[in-house]
Each structure stands twice: as structure tokens, then as C-alpha cells.
Motif scaffolding. Structure first.
Motif, PDB file in Angstrom:
ATOM      1  N   THR A  18       0.824  -1.206   0.000  1.00 41.79           N
ATOM      2  CA  THR A  18       0.000   0.000   0.000  1.00 41.79           C
ATOM      3  C   THR A  18       0.856   1.252   0.000  1.00 41.79           C
ATOM      4  O   THR A  18       0.541   2.245  -0.675  1.00 41.79           O
ATOM      5  CB  THR A  18      -0.947   0.000   1.211  1.00 41.79           C
ATOM      6  N   ASP A  19       1.947   1.241   0.759  1.00 42.77           N
ATOM      7  CA  ASP A  19       2.878   2.369   0.730  1.00 42.77           C
ATOM      8  C   ASP A  19       3.425   2.594  -0.673  1.00 42.77           C
ATOM      9  O   ASP A  19       3.585   3.735  -1.125  1.00 42.77           O
ATOM     10  CB  ASP A  19       4.041   2.110   1.690  1.00 42.77           C
ATOM     11  N   LEU A  20       3.714   1.507  -1.372  1.00 44.21           N
ATOM     12  CA  LEU A  20       4.240   1.636  -2.730  1.00 44.21           C
ATOM     13  C   LEU A  20       3.217   2.266  -3.663  1.00 44.21           C
ATOM     14  O   LEU A  20       3.549   3.105  -4.507  1.00 44.21           O
ATOM     15  CB  LEU A  20       4.678   0.263  -3.249  1.00 44.21           C
ATOM     16  N   LEU A  21       1.944   1.877  -3.520  1.00 45.58           N
ATOM     17  CA  LEU A  21       0.898   2.493  -4.336  1.00 45.58           C
ATOM     18  C   LEU A  21       0.774   3.984  -4.039  1.00 45.58           C
ATOM     19  O   LEU A  21       0.517   4.788  -4.932  1.00 45.58           O
ATOM     20  CB  LEU A  21      -0.439   1.793  -4.083  1.00 45.58           C
ATOM     21  N   LYS A  22       0.977   4.364  -2.773  1.00 46.98           N
ATOM     22  CA  LYS A  22       0.897   5.782  -2.416  1.00 46.98           C
ATOM     23  C   LYS A  22       1.964   6.592  -3.139  1.00 46.98           C
ATOM     24  O   LYS A  22       1.681   7.641  -3.734  1.00 46.98           O
ATOM     25  CB  LYS A  22       1.050   5.946  -0.910  1.00 46.98           C
ATOM     26  N   ASN A  30      -7.515   6.009  -5.496  1.00 50.24           N
ATOM     27  CA  ASN A  30      -7.366   6.850  -4.320  1.00 50.24           C
ATOM     28  C   ASN A  30      -7.068   5.959  -3.125  1.00 50.24           C
ATOM     29  O   ASN A  30      -7.643   4.864  -3.002  1.00 50.24           O
ATOM     30  CB  ASN A  30      -8.633   7.659  -4.041  1.00 50.24           C
ATOM     31  N   ILE A  31      -6.201   6.413  -2.232  1.00 51.20           N
ATOM     32  CA  ILE A  31      -5.841   5.649  -1.040  1.00 51.20           C
ATOM     33  C   ILE A  31      -6.140   6.499   0.178  1.00 51.20           C
ATOM     34  O   ILE A  31      -5.597   7.594   0.334  1.00 51.20           O
ATOM     35  CB  ILE A  31      -4.358   5.233  -1.068  1.00 51.20           C
ATOM     36  N   ASP A  32      -7.002   5.993   1.050  1.00 47.23           N
ATOM     37  CA  ASP A  32      -7.341   6.715   2.271  1.00 47.23           C
ATOM     38  C   ASP A  32      -6.140   6.682   3.220  1.00 47.23           C
ATOM     39  O   ASP A  32      -5.668   5.593   3.572  1.00 47.23           O
ATOM     40  CB  ASP A  32      -8.548   6.064   2.935  1.00 47.23           C
ATOM     41  N   PRO A  33      -5.636   7.833   3.662  1.00 48.59           N
ATOM     42  CA  PRO A  33      -4.440   7.837   4.500  1.00 48.59           C
ATOM     43  C   PRO A  33      -4.661   7.238   5.880  1.00 48.59           C
ATOM     44  O   PRO A  33      -3.704   6.814   6.530  1.00 48.59           O
ATOM     45  CB  PRO A  33      -4.071   9.317   4.593  1.00 48.59           C
ATOM     46  N   ALA A  34      -5.924   7.201   6.348  1.00 47.51           N
ATOM     47  CA  ALA A  34      -6.187   6.668   7.687  1.00 47.51           C
ATOM     48  C   ALA A  34      -6.389   5.155   7.662  1.00 47.51           C
ATOM     49  O   ALA A  34      -5.789   4.419   8.450  1.00 47.51           O
ATOM     50  CB  ALA A  34      -7.408   7.349   8.286  1.00 47.51           C
ATOM     51  N   SER A  35      -7.224   4.663   6.737  1.00 43.86           N
ATOM     52  CA  SER A  35      -7.549   3.232   6.700  1.00 43.86           C
ATOM     53  C   SER A  35      -6.719   2.449   5.700  1.00 43.86           C
ATOM     54  O   SER A  35      -6.740   1.215   5.711  1.00 43.86           O
ATOM     55  CB  SER A  35      -9.029   3.057   6.358  1.00 43.86           C
ATOM     56  N   ASN A  36      -6.005   3.152   4.798  1.00 45.76           N
ATOM     57  CA  ASN A  36      -5.221   2.510   3.728  1.00 45.76           C
ATOM     58  C   ASN A  36      -6.103   1.744   2.742  1.00 45.76           C
ATOM     59  O   ASN A  36      -5.604   0.892   2.001  1.00 45.76           O
ATOM     60  CB  ASN A  36      -4.156   1.566   4.296  1.00 45.76           C
ATOM     61  N   SER A  37      -7.405   2.029   2.711  1.00 48.31           N
ATOM     62  CA  SER A  37      -8.280   1.384   1.734  1.00 48.31           C
ATOM     63  C   SER A  37      -8.023   1.960   0.345  1.00 48.31           C
ATOM     64  O   SER A  37      -7.763   3.155   0.190  1.00 48.31           O
ATOM     65  CB  SER A  37      -9.747   1.587   2.123  1.00 48.31           C
ATOM     66  N   VAL A  38      -8.108   1.097  -0.663  1.00 46.76           N
ATOM     67  CA  VAL A  38      -7.840   1.485  -2.047  1.00 46.76           C
ATOM     68  C   VAL A  38      -9.155   1.477  -2.811  1.00 46.76           C
ATOM     69  O   VAL A  38      -9.846   0.455  -2.877  1.00 46.76           O
ATOM     70  CB  VAL A  38      -6.831   0.528  -2.705  1.00 46.76           C
ATOM     71  N   THR A  39      -9.517   2.616  -3.380  1.00 45.43           N
ATOM     72  CA  THR A  39     -10.749   2.739  -4.146  1.00 45.43           C
ATOM     73  C   THR A  39     -10.455   3.409  -5.478  1.00 45.43           C
ATOM     74  O   THR A  39      -9.402   4.030  -5.670  1.00 45.43           O
ATOM     75  CB  THR A  39     -11.798   3.575  -3.395  1.00 45.43           C
ATOM     76  N   GLN A  44     -15.481   3.090  -5.388  1.00 41.41           N
ATOM     77  CA  GLN A  44     -15.639   1.638  -5.356  1.00 41.41           C
ATOM     78  C   GLN A  44     -14.312   0.969  -5.006  1.00 41.41           C
ATOM     79  O   GLN A  44     -13.255   1.371  -5.473  1.00 41.41           O
ATOM     80  CB  GLN A  44     -16.142   1.120  -6.709  1.00 41.41           C
ATOM     81  N   SER A  45     -14.389  -0.078  -4.184  1.00 40.21           N
ATOM     82  CA  SER A  45     -13.188  -0.796  -3.775  1.00 40.21           C
ATOM     83  C   SER A  45     -12.517  -1.463  -4.976  1.00 40.21           C
ATOM     84  O   SER A  45     -13.191  -2.006  -5.867  1.00 40.21           O
ATOM     85  CB  SER A  45     -13.549  -1.850  -2.727  1.00 40.21           C
ATOM     86  N   VAL A  46     -11.187  -1.410  -5.012  1.00 41.09           N
ATOM     87  CA  VAL A  46     -10.413  -2.026  -6.095  1.00 41.09           C
ATOM     88  C   VAL A  46      -9.676  -3.231  -5.529  1.00 41.09           C
ATOM     89  O   VAL A  46      -8.800  -3.076  -4.672  1.00 41.09           O
ATOM     90  CB  VAL A  46      -9.410  -1.028  -6.700  1.00 41.09           C
ATOM     91  N   PRO A  47     -10.006  -4.456  -5.945  1.00 40.94           N
ATOM     92  CA  PRO A  47      -9.287  -5.627  -5.445  1.00 40.94           C
ATOM     93  C   PRO A  47      -7.838  -5.635  -5.933  1.00 40.94           C
ATOM     94  O   PRO A  47      -7.536  -5.178  -7.029  1.00 40.94           O
ATOM     95  CB  PRO A  47     -10.076  -6.810  -6.017  1.00 40.94           C
ATOM     96  N   ILE A  48      -6.959  -6.168  -5.088  1.00 41.44           N
ATOM     97  CA  ILE A  48      -5.532  -6.203  -5.384  1.00 41.44           C
ATOM     98  C   ILE A  48      -5.088  -7.656  -5.512  1.00 41.44           C
ATOM     99  O   ILE A  48      -5.429  -8.498  -4.672  1.00 41.44           O
ATOM    100  CB  ILE A  48      -4.728  -5.477  -4.292  1.00 41.44           C
ATOM    101  N   TYR A  49      -4.326  -7.925  -6.556  1.00 35.24           N
ATOM    102  CA  TYR A  49      -3.802  -9.263  -6.828  1.00 35.24           C
ATOM    103  C   TYR A  49      -2.279  -9.218  -6.809  1.00 35.24           C
ATOM    104  O   TYR A  49      -1.666  -8.174  -7.073  1.00 35.24           O
ATOM    105  CB  TYR A  49      -4.283  -9.778  -8.181  1.00 35.24           C
TER     106      TYR A  49
END
Length: 516
Positions: A18-22, A30-39, A44-49
């Protein structure tokens, strides 16, 4: 598909995936800085593989960023290993034939309370087998939670005469402590035509203290002010299993299976005490079991066209018991199944993915049964004008199912004037939305995204307030009533300066909501 190659500096400063995506600042997410959720830009949530296998939070935390070769953002991928996702992020990392590594991570956040996160992730590979072990510890100690409230109630006195009462709760002190211990073990097998992964996990959650206290007063004044204290404590154990099976067959056929099962035991206590001699003491014990299996059959007709069949079955059982001020018991069983038939077309500039099908649900709470059959459809369209300009569209029609707390008929006391309950006769309500987006990538240093979205809810879930106890209190419950419409619009900008060492981002969102 957009392909990004992280620089050596980016991989060196990033602690995990997640840090790398930031630091890569991809315009599609978009990456929420508090929850680290990726949308995505529509929320909408983006699944990561990782190497075409779906990644868990433990995978992302335990990733060794130096092994990352490239990061792909795929819009409506046709690869059946992505199981029909709208968009995905796929990390391509170095795989090992023998050996592995152990990664220890420790974080401390102190700006908004003490938050500690420590974990050990060990990965070992032998030929086509991979074994992962994750042990984590998450602790939070916060004295800045809670809020002050002011509420106005329309009540009746002992003679039945209406009057208005105001309740003012002023927060003076709060303290929140939470400890979480997740443990997972996973075994994976992968080659060109077969990928198998089995994961077992256990998570212990303990909230020894979640306390709020302060002053309490009523208007019209009763001659004195009071004090209140509210304490929530919680302890839960979650046991889980999840599997992922992918098989590629001759003639471009493939089969994906995803079974999962979880069982949780939850103890939740509430102690609300006031010097006005009014209190709520409640102990809640809940047991939840959940089973789901998903199957997808995919057929690649040719290089541009494919068809797929999606099926799913699930069952959930909740057993909830209240003791103390309120004594009640609720048993909630929910069954769901559905099937979708879909088609995908993908050429150099145009992408179309569409499916249509139906779903059926059966919800039973304390003997009250509700059956629902409804159609479901999704349409996704993308058009690449050129390498710098891209248009996208997504539309769907689906349904939303109320939770047990919204359907339970148990009446629970909240404070001196307020009670709450659910409605076992609630029906599912329909959801339909349409999203449009435009992405502009003029250079590697600057990108932007403009988007708008519409969401509609038909016969939506609505909170209503009724007289209770002869009008001396208020009862909060739920009904299916009315429609709502929401329109979102926004723009995102990302700019990289000084050889990508400085990144600037700006976002603007406007939302309009109308209730009918």
C-alpha cells in the motif's frame, strides 16, 4: 491496461504494497491515508492481486517491495483469474523456486492517539508450493473519541399532554482501548493451468475499555444537572477458512471456485449510568456462522470475445441474546443464491463487459420469513481515444439486504427518552447507479481524472420515530419508504516534480442528495 514500473527509490522508501501504491500516485486510484483502503475515483473498492492471485491484507503488509517488478491497473480484465472484477491492481513480483524470507514490521502513530501495529510475515517456497505465516498485533489507545449531543423530543406527560423536552449530553472525558491479534496460515500451489490456495485464520479482538463521561441536563430544567458515564466492552473470536481454486482446460475453458466459511463468537457489554437514577445494563452474546461458495465458468471464444457463467450460494446464521435491562433473543437465517450470464468484448480501443441474471434470497428472523426474487445486471464500457485520453462508464441494477440489527424485533433502551428496535417485515430495496469518467494522461509527470456518478435507491430503508410507553418515550425503528437520489461529481489532479521526488495531489468532490 496501464503498466507502471516503480523506481528503486520508490521501492526503497515504501514499507509495504500500500505504501508503494501511495508513492507511485497512480491516477486511477485513491488511497485513504487513515484506513489505507484502495478505491477508484468513484469510491468503489479495487481488489488487489499478486501474480494473478487475490491478495489479503496480510499479503500486502508482508510484501517485500524490492521484489516488485511492475504494477498493472487493468480495467475490466478478460483474464478469468480476475473473476470478472470491474478493475484490479495486479502486482508482478519476483517468485522464488526455493527459500523465502521473514519480514518484521512495526509502526507507531501518535498524532491522534497511540496506535501500534506490529507483525511478522514469513514466506517459504519449494518448487510450485508456497507457504505463508502471518502473526500480527494491533493496539489502539485513544482519548479523543466521542462527541457531545443535543436532542429534542416531542413527548407526553403523565396526563397525556404534549410537551417538548431537550436532552443535552456534554462530553468531558473519553478513553478507547482496542487490542487485536490476527493469525493466518496459507498454502498455495501454482503453475500455468492450476492455481490452488487454502487459508485458515484466527482473529481475537478485545476492547477492554470504551468509555465516555460528562454532564447531562434537561430542558425544561429539573433543578439540577446530572453526570453520566457510558462504557462499552467487547470480546470476539473469529475462525475462518477460505479457498481459491483455478483450473484452465483445453479449448480456452476455465473454472474458478471460491469456498469460504467463518464462525465468530461475540460478547458485547453496555453500561450506561447517570446520577438521575436511570441506567442501562446490557450484555449481548452473539454467535455468527457464514458459508459461501462462488463458481465461475469462462470460455474464451476468440482473442476479442469471451462469455462466462457466474453462480453463488451463501448461508448466514445469527443467534443473538440480550440480558440485563432488556432480555431478548433473536435468531436470523439468511440464504442467498444467484446466477449471471455475461459477455466480454475487448479490442484495441473498445472494451464492453455486460451480464444479466437473477438472484433469490430468503430471510427468516424469529419465524418471520421474507422471500425475494429480483433481476440483476451490470454494464461496463471503456473507450481509449488514444494513449493519453480514456473514457469509462459503469451501470448496474442490484439489491440491498438489511442487517440483523435493522430487522430484529427486540426493543432496546438507549437513554432516558429513547428506545430502538428493528422491523422483521423490512423488504430488500433496489439500487441502481451510473458512473462516467474521463482520464487524461498528457505526460508521466501529470495526470487528471474527471468523473460524475448517479445513485438511486427505490423503496429505501428509512429511519422513523414513533411514540412509545404512552408517549413518555420515543421508539426508533425502520420502514421501507420513499426514494433517494444522489449525484457525485469531482476531479483529481496528480503532479510529480523534481524527478518524481515531490508529488502533489488535489481533489474536489461535490455531492447532491435528494430524498422523496
Amino acid at each position: 491496461r496501464s503498466v507502471y514500473t516503480p523506481t528503486s527509490r520508490q521501492k526503497r522508501v515504501a514499507q509495504d504494497a500500500t505504501d508503494l501504491l501511495k508513492v507511485m500516485a497512480m491516477p486511477e486510484i485513491n488511497i485513504d491515508p487513515a484506513s489505507n483502503s484502495v478505491t477508484d475515483n468513484f469510491g468503489q473498492s479495487v481488489p488487489i492481486y499478486i501474480n494473478y492471485m487475490k491478495a489479503s491484507g496480510q499479503d500486502l503488509s508482508g510484501m517485500r517491495t524490492s521484489d516488485v517488478r511492475r504494477v498493472e491497473f487493468l480495467y475490466a480484465p478478460t483474464d478469468p483469474r480476475f473473476q470478472g472484477a470491474q478493475q484490479v491492481i495486479n502486482f508482478i513480483i519476483q517468485e522464488y523456486e526455493y527459500g523465502g524470507y521473514t519480514k518484521v514490521v512495526a509502526r507507531e502513530d501518535f498524532l491522534t492517539g497511540l496506535k501500534s501495529d506490529a507483525s511478522v510475515f514469513s514466506k517459504f517456497s519449494y518448487k510450485k508450493m508456497n507457504y505463508d505465516l502471518y502473526v500480527g498485533s494491533r493496539n489502539q489507545d485513544d482519548r479523543h473519541n466521542g462527541s457531545s449531543t443535543s436532542s429534542t423530543y416531542s413527548l407526553k406527560d403523565e396526563n397525556g399532554n404534549p410537551y417538548t423536552a431537550k436532552r443535552i449530553e456534554t462530553l468531558d472525558d473519553s478513553h478507547f482501548i482496542q487490542n487485536q491479534l490476527p493469525v493466518t496460515f496459507r498454502a498455495s500451489y501454482g503453475d500455468k493451468n492450476i492455481r490452488i490456495r487454502n487459508t485458515v485464520g484466527f482473529t481475537h479482538l478485545w476492547k477492554p475499555e470504551n468509555k465516555e463521561s460528562g454532564s447531562l441536563c434537561y430542558l425544561p430544567s429539573q433543578g439540577t444537572d446530572y453526570e453520566f458515564s457510558r462504557m462499552y466492552t467487547k470480546r470476539s473470536n473469529l475462525y475462518s477458512y477460505s479457498g481459491s481454486y483455478f483450473f484452465a482446460f483445453p479449448h480456452e475453458f476455465s473454472l474458478s471456485l471460491e469456498p469460504s466459511f467463518s464462525y465468530s463468537s461475540i460478547k458485547d457489554n453496555t453500561d450506561y449510568i447517570t446520577t438521575a437514577n436511570d441506567s442501562v445494563i446490557r450484555k449481548a452474546n452473539e454467535r455468527v456462522s457464514y458459508f459461501r461458495v462462488t463458481a465461475i465458468v469462462d470460455k474464451q471464444v476468440n482473442k476479442k470475445n469471451s462469455i462466462f457463467l457466474f453462480t453463488r450460494f451463501s448461508k448466514r446464521h445469527n443467534n443473538l441474546v440480550y440480558q440485563g435491562t432488556d432480555n431478548a433473543k433473536s435468531i436470523y437465517d439468511s440464504y442467498g443464491s444467484g446466477v449471471l450470464l455475461g459477455y466480454t468484448h475487448k479490442s484495441e480501443k473498445l472494451m464492453l463487459r455486460a451480464d444479466v441474471g437473477f438472484a433469490c434470497e430468503r430471510n427468516i428472523i424469529n419465524g418471520t420469513r421474507y422471500d425475494d426474487w429480483y433481476p440483476s445486471t451490470h454494464v461496463q464500457l471503456g473507450y481509449s481515444i488514444n494513449r493519453k485520453n480514456r473514457l469509462s462508464m459503469f451501470a448496474e441494477y442490484a439489491s440491498f439486504t438489511p442487517e440483523i440489527s435493522e430487522k430484529s424485533p427486540d426493543v432496546l433502551k438507549q437513554n432516558e427518552f429513547m428506545y430502538k428496535t428493528g422491523n422483521p417485515n423490512l423488504e430488500n430495496y433496489r439500487v441502481y447507479d451510473l458512473s462516467l469518467g474521463y482520464t487524461w494522461l498528457p505526460t508521466n509527470r501529470f495526470n487528471s481524472n474527471i468523473y460524475c456518478s448517479y445513485e438511486g435507491f427505490s423503496d429505501r430503508l428509512k429511519t422513523v420515530y414513533e411514540e412509545y410507553d404512552g408517549g413518555r418515550s420515543i421508539l426508533r425503528t425502520y420502514l421501507n419508504d420513499g426514494n433517494s437520489h444522489r449525484i457525485y461529481s469531482g476531479v483529481n489532479f496528480n503532479l510529480k516534480l523534481f524527478d518524481n521526488n515531490l508529488m502533489l495531489s488535489a481533489k474536489q468532490l461535490q455531492r447532491l442528495t435528494q430524498y422523496i
